[in-house]
Design an enzyme around this catalytic site. Structure first.
Site, PDB file in Angstrom:
ATOM      1  N   ASP A 161       0.782  -1.238   0.000  1.00 53.16           N
ATOM      2  CA  ASP A 161       0.000   0.000   0.000  1.00 53.16           C
ATOM      3  C   ASP A 161       0.817   1.293   0.000  1.00 53.16           C
ATOM      4  O   ASP A 161       0.778   2.083  -0.948  1.00 53.16           O
ATOM      5  CB  ASP A 161      -0.993  -0.004   1.176  1.00 53.16           C
ATOM      6  CG  ASP A 161      -0.344  -0.383   2.507  1.00 53.16           C
ATOM      7  OD1 ASP A 161       0.867  -0.654   2.524  1.00 53.16           O
ATOM      8  OD2 ASP A 161      -1.047  -0.410   3.532  1.00 53.16           O
ATOM      9  N   GLU A 167      -7.864   4.343   7.588  1.00 53.27           N
ATOM     10  CA  GLU A 167      -7.733   4.551   6.143  1.00 53.27           C
ATOM     11  C   GLU A 167      -9.044   4.957   5.476  1.00 53.27           C
ATOM     12  O   GLU A 167      -9.049   5.787   4.554  1.00 53.27           O
ATOM     13  CB  GLU A 167      -7.171   3.292   5.483  1.00 53.27           C
ATOM     14  CG  GLU A 167      -5.700   3.057   5.705  1.00 53.27           C
ATOM     15  CD  GLU A 167      -5.393   2.481   7.079  1.00 53.27           C
ATOM     16  OE1 GLU A 167      -4.212   2.459   7.468  1.00 53.27           O
ATOM     17  OE2 GLU A 167      -6.347   2.044   7.769  1.00 53.27           O
ATOM     18  N   GLU A 205     -11.252  -6.524   8.869  1.00 55.36           N
ATOM     19  CA  GLU A 205      -9.848  -6.556   8.462  1.00 55.36           C
ATOM     20  C   GLU A 205      -9.685  -7.159   7.069  1.00 55.36           C
ATOM     21  O   GLU A 205      -8.777  -6.792   6.327  1.00 55.36           O
ATOM     22  CB  GLU A 205      -9.036  -7.333   9.499  1.00 55.36           C
ATOM     23  CG  GLU A 205      -7.551  -7.177   9.385  1.00 55.36           C
ATOM     24  CD  GLU A 205      -7.027  -5.810   9.817  1.00 55.36           C
ATOM     25  OE1 GLU A 205      -5.858  -5.727  10.201  1.00 55.36           O
ATOM     26  OE2 GLU A 205      -7.776  -4.813   9.786  1.00 55.36           O
ATOM     27  N   THR A 262       2.059   8.698   5.702  1.00 54.12           N
ATOM     28  CA  THR A 262       1.119   7.580   5.814  1.00 54.12           C
ATOM     29  C   THR A 262       0.567   7.441   7.223  1.00 54.12           C
ATOM     30  O   THR A 262      -0.454   6.811   7.429  1.00 54.12           O
ATOM     31  CB  THR A 262       1.794   6.267   5.376  1.00 54.12           C
ATOM     32  OG1 THR A 262       0.805   5.267   5.150  1.00 54.12           O
ATOM     33  CG2 THR A 262       2.803   5.791   6.410  1.00 54.12           C
TER      34      THR A 262
END
Length: 767
Positions: free
Chosen positions: A242, A354, A336, A440
């Site tokens: 990611d 996120e 998840e 991030t």
């Protein structure tokens, strides 16, 4: 609106200071700090803990964003006074970089900004930056490899070499672990003027770029740090990869180097060609990108719509985000991992930010009030299902609403930040966030760093595409005017509605593996995985047994490895019988249940994962569940036991026998607590209590099973509070319903009792 977010943060800050500091994390169910080595190991998750007050450092710039400058100043003084970075502990290079180094750099950026404003931090002399450089130097030994890719772990005191370091023997790392360094290391170099950090980060990125699969232009998930061979060749935009893609684009934004944008655009084109199947994002094989690698998605890919906004590709961002939103509404949180038909694959939810991040970026780009509704849903679910007396607890199972004694530092560093930014008015912000890039971990690095002198990095190899001319068409999609893209405000609904319908109408599918048919000499029902004779029989039949990480075993048969053709045929028969037995067990498999503590001061906030029984009351068919109080009397005292739940200890007799004994005494339910000290639903698979081989239709009360850790939480509540009420049900109840019941006095299903000794001990002695 401002207080909606600042008040919980202040309260959690007080809890952290009173119950957790100087520990790295808060354990919100037991109201204490998580200290590495003092709590049972959680495996790789604990590599983020380095005895450096992780949550405090990770939250520094959040305080400034929320206009809590006085609290920020006090927190900085505490970091400088108490935090040590020379601890003899092995930590994750990736997690330490993004959380601690990023937190120190973000805190430094805020301190400089406040000092320049002339009101706060006038005493500040770059102390956080000095700590950041110290930490950076402690991470540098991890980059001492022939490839330039860092070791995944480093000892903060001893580096990676020698017996004292207890690390340095690893050969593999994830792509994101090696490729998510450039923002923090480049910022550290440009803040300090020391180029060594940025040089190492660029070298690692160059190596990953050179090792991409040249036909698909995709990267794998795991790579050998010495040879550069791909260990895992599956490719996606979720876990393991990611933030590698994220940092290529953000490195261009922060540093202004066109090379990063070019590489990102080449990767992005391949992602949209092979991985993106709107609204899904499915992993593929890097060598055969038209073949899917799996049929489920992990929650970390929820960042990708936000990255697409930065790229300027709005429509697929809206589509994927909508799919994620519908999955969130279906399960209250984003599991998840979830399947392509939106069922739960992995049921945990560690309060990942996120999805909130992408929601913020989409609202920022479109100003569509729809995303404010999405944000309210996220906020409401956090308060309804995750908030506990000492903070916010991760969800152990989104299906039942059970909790895990965990609150990762990223919850305060990212989730609070993005939710606040989503709803805050411009005048509520203490500075212009457009002057910063989010790492991030959502730490703020000033875009002015691009004006600093860049270090001289090694030139890419001659066969690299870095010297090719940039495709100018890629720039056409950067920072688009969304009013030109979507002149009709109703246009996004045209592709939201089909996605919403697809998620709502999805049905579970039963997927069974196909095995060979027949009947073997070793009966599947007699097979025991710990029996050496059985294992030898399997070997002779060409059947291999693989132990999975979750405690289960997997059987695989290779006929060519059997000792004879007859043995191979026996193996095929055994596998068929095992498949039939497995199929039967799957049909009988019950989902996890929940034990919810609903009395003061918990009010339904603490939910424990419980294993079901294959006999007794089916809680999934109960409208309200069972909610008595657990008291303490002798089992023979039927007058007191009647109408209450009995706490039982595992062992000494069959579960069904326990149920019959307490039912005879008049109990309306039972909770069996595991006698294996240290057992927990965090690490063990769901335990399901079976009958005793006899007809169990006579057992009509509900019986649930708690592992030792969850059972101890319940027992501690009994010790501390004279009256404790619990709810046994198939899943956690809405707290609003619990409060309504309490106010209205619905005694038909909620019964209060008082503590009279130790019912747990007396029942254990007699059964």
């Amino acid at each position: 609106m401002f207080n909606i977010y600042t008040l919980p943060l202040i309260l959690i800050g007080c809890v952290l200071q009173d119950h957790a500091y100087p520990a790295d994390e808060l354990m919100p169910l037991t109201c204490r700090g998580r200290v590495r080595g003092l709590e049972p190991s959680r495996g790789d998750v604990d590599d983020a803990l380095g005895m450096f007050s992780l949550t405090l450092i990770d939250t520094l710039d959040t305080l400034v964003l929320l206009n809590k400058t006085a609290e920020f100043e006090a927190a900085v003084r505490r970091v400088l006074k108490d935090v040590r970075l020379d601890n003899d502990v092995v930590v994750s290079v990736f997690e330490t970089n993004i959380r601690v180094l990023g937190g120190l750099l973000g805190g430094h950026s805020m301190a400089v900004m406040l000092k320049d404003a002339g009101h706060y931090m006038q005493w500040y002399q770059d102390e956080l930056l000095h700590m950041a450089k110290d930490l950076g130097l402690r991470l540098l030994p991890a980059f001492n490899t022939s490839s330039g890719l860092p070791y995944p772990r480093v000892n903060l005191k001893h580096g990676v070499r020698g017996p004292e370091s207890r690390t340095g023997t690893e050969t593999d790392t994830c792509t994101a672990c090696a490729g998510t360094i450039i923002l923090e290391f480049a910022a550290l170099s440009r803040f300090t003027g020391d180029p060594v950090f940025e040089v190492h980060a660029r070298r690692a990125l160059n190596f990953l770029w050179e090792k991409r699969q040249r036909n698909s232009n995709l990267v794998g998930t795991t790579i050998n740090i010495h040879s550069g061979e791909w260990v895992r060749r599956d490719s996606g935009v979720g876990a393991g990869i990611d933030s590698y893609y994220e940092y290529l684009l953000k490195a261009y934004i922060l540093l202004g180097d066109d090379l990063f944008l070019q590489r990102f655009n080449i990767h992005y084109a391949s992602i949209m060609k092979y991985i993106s199947q709107p609204p899904l994002l499915l992993d593929v094989h890097i060598h055969k990108p038209l073949l899917p690698a799996r049929t489920w998605m992990d929650s970390l890919l929820a960042f990708f719509p936000g990255l697409q906004v930065l790229k300027g590709d709005i429509r697929p961002a809206i589509e994927t985000h909508e799919m994620l939103y519908q999955v969130t509404k279906k399960h209250n949180f984003l599991p998840e991992a979830f399947t392509t038909d939106f069922r739960v694959h992995w049921a945990q939810h560690p309060l990942r930010p996120e999805f909130a991040e992408s929601t913020y970026f989409l609202y920022k780009a479109t100003k569509d009030p729809y995303y404010l509704e999405v944000g309210r849903t996220v906020l409401d679910n956090l308060n309804r299902f995750a908030r506990v007396p000492c903070g916010f607890a991760a969800m152990k199972d989104v299906r039942t609403g059970s909790h895990e004694d965990r609150m990762d530092s990223f919850f305060l560093a990212e989730m609070f930040k993005y939710l606040f930014l989503l709803f805050a008015e411009e005048e509520e912000l203490p500075f212009n966030v457009e002057d910063y890039i989010f790492t991030t971990e959502a730490h703020l690095l000033p875009l002015s760093l691009s004006l600093s002198t860049a270090p001289r990095a090694p030139s890419p190899p001659a066969n690299s595409t870095s010297e090719e001319e940039l495709d100018d068409s890629n720039f056409d999609w950067t920072c688009p005017n969304t009013r030109l893209l979507f002149p009709d405000p109703a246009f996004p609904r045209n592709f939201r509605d089909p996605i919403r319908s697809a998620v709502d109408k999805s049905c579970p599918r039963i997927m069974l593996s196909a095995f060979w048919m027949g009947r073997p000499p070793l009966r599947a029902q007699d097979f025991m995985a710990n029996n050496p004779d059985h294992l030898e029989l399997l070997r002779r039949m060409g059947v291999s047994l693989i132990h999975l990480k979750d405690g289960r075993v997997q059987l695989v048969q290779h006929a060519t490895q059997a000792v004879s053709a007859v043995a191979a045929e026996d193996g095929m028969r055994f596998m068929q019988e095992m498949m039939e037995l497995s199929s039967q067990q799957q049909k009988e498999q019950l989902p996890p249940r929940a034990v919810q503590i609903i009395s003061h001061p918990f009010f339904g906030r603490v939910v424990l994962t419980a294993g079901p029984a294959q006999f007794g009351t089916d809680l999934s068919k109960s409208i309200t569940g069972v909610s008595p109080y657990s008291g303490c009397v002798e089992l023979s005292n039927a007058a007191f036991v009647q109408g209450r739940i009995a706490l039982l200890q595992r062992g000494q007799c069959m579960f069904a026998e326990k149920a019959r004994h307490i039912m005879k005494a008049g109990a309306i339910g039972g909770i069996v607590i595991d006698d294996n000290e240290g057992s927990s639903s965090d690490t063990a698979p769901l335990f399901q209590m079976a009958g005793d081989g006899r007809n169990t239709d006579d057992v009509t009360l509900p019986l649930l099973f708690l592992f030792y850790k969850e059972g101890n939480i319940l027992l501690e509540a009994l010790k501390e509070y004279r009256e404790v009420e619990v709810l046994l049900s198939d899943k956690a109840r809405d707290r609003g319903e619990i409060h309504w019941t309490e106010q209205e006095g619905a005694t038909d299903w909620m019964k209060k009792c008082s503590e009279h000794g130790s019912l747990f001990q007396l029942i254990r002695d007699q059964i």
